[in-house]
Enzyme design. Structure first.
Site, PDB file in Angstrom:
ATOM      1  N   LYS A  23       1.979  -9.668  -4.249  1.00  9.93           N
ATOM      2  CA  LYS A  23       1.448  -9.283  -2.946  1.00  9.93           C
ATOM      3  C   LYS A  23       1.021  -7.815  -2.901  1.00  9.93           C
ATOM      4  CE  LYS A  23       1.643 -13.183  -0.717  1.00  9.93           C
ATOM      5  NZ  LYS A  23       0.374 -13.894  -0.408  1.00  9.93           N
ATOM      6  N   TYR A  62       7.066 -12.110  -6.434  1.00 11.34           N
ATOM      7  CA  TYR A  62       6.298 -12.187  -5.191  1.00 11.34           C
ATOM      8  C   TYR A  62       5.866 -10.792  -4.726  1.00 11.34           C
ATOM      9  CZ  TYR A  62       5.287 -13.744  -0.369  1.00 11.34           C
ATOM     10  OH  TYR A  62       4.706 -14.026   0.841  1.00 11.34           O
TER      11      TYR A  62
END
Length: 310
Positions: free
Chosen positions: A159, A155
């Site tokens: 991001k 993640y």
């Protein structure tokens, strides 16, 4: 400034933050293409918009493949004749520590968040450039991508990558009048429901009551609706001069994240050999090493009681 006549796509907008973004864009006058992987969820999202006077259609498909990006953009043109706004919100989580994370865990998150953002923005940019009337790209980042977070290798990579792509797209799309920005939201979601630290905030939100000021101001933690206003602003003509930015928002707080900049610069004649670094690194750089992860302040005593009772 109204979004009347504008057409928006919001990926991952069947529920949660994405739904709040789609509803706010529609509330400000935009026609919206809603997206989810579940038909009933997508239908409910469309109904929540149309029943309050807005305009929306749904595309049920997983974000990531180029085919989905094409389907989304085609839906905008087929139903409304144009595309002005793209919000890339779709995402999944597969949280595990580095030594437990599988290839599938990593690839799944990268495919939806990072590749899905790329394929959707690429397709939208092609059509917006052909349309030759400018456009707005808003990509959703995360504090994890800015500072890291335990158990979120995949993640964090996705991001952080999204913010890097946004800065590049701001350069590449400027001539076409298309802006590209990243929003870093901090809001109550299904993920925060299970975290004891946020218990008082989640309880208040569930009751329809204002969250305690500690959460809204000190932590910048609020509701989905607290984020949606920024999405609509960046989608508007008012934000024509805002591009390449990473903007954090949550609760009563908004933050403009800086681009990474050197915090210390040192020079050594002949360069920095292994011996030179052993001799001088701590003196030159040791006092300026950067922190990682989010550090939360202690809960006020009255909120600790709420947490302990959960």
């Amino acid at each position: 400034m109204s979004l009347d006549g504008k057409v928006a796509i919001v990926t991952g907008s069947g529920r949660g933050l994405g739904l709040a973004y789609a509803q706010e864009l529609a509330r400000q006058g935009a026609s919206v293409v809603v997206n989810d992987v579940d038909q009933s969820t997508a239908d409910a999202a469309v109904a929540s918009i149309t029943e309050t006077g807005g305009t929306a259609v749904a595309v049920v498909a997983p974000v990531g493949p180029t085919e989905t990006a094409t389907q989304l953009v085609d839906a905008a043109f087929d139903n409304y004749g144009r595309l002005d706004i793209l919000v890339t919100n779709a995402g999944v989580l597969r949280d595990k520590t580095l030594w437990k994370m599988t290839d599938e865990d990593f690839d799944t998150v990268i495919n939806v968040h990072l590749r899905g953002t790329f394929t959707c923005v690429r397709e939208a940019a092609v059509r917006m450039r052909e349309q030759a009337q400018g456009g707005r790209i808003v990509c959703i980042g995360s504090p994890t991508g800015q500072r890291g977070n335990f158990g979120q290798t995949n993640y964090a990579a996705a991001k952080a990558g999204i913010v890097g792509m946004v800065r590049t797209w701001a350069l590449e799309l400027k001539k076409a009048g298309i802006t590209a920005n990243a929003v870093i939201p901090v809001a109550a979601t299904a993920m925060t429901e299970t975290i004891p630290y946020f218990a008082a905030a989640m309880e208040a939100d569930a009751k329809g009551e204002p969250m305690p000021a500690f959460f809204r101001r000190d932590l910048g933690f609020g509701t989905s609706d607290d984020v949606a206003g920024l999405i609509a602003y960046l989608a508007s003509d008012s934000a024509a001069g805002v591009t390449g930015q990473a903007i954090g928002v949550g609760g009563d707080r908004m933050q403009l994240w800086s681009h990474p900049q050197p915090v210390v610069t040192a020079y050594r004649d002949g360069g920095w050999s292994y011996a030179a670094l052993n001799e001088s690194f701590d003196e030159e750089f040791g006092g300026s090493l950067q922190g990682v992860g989010e550090t939360f302040p202690p809960l006020p005593e009255e909120l600790q009681k709420t947490t302990e009772s959960e």
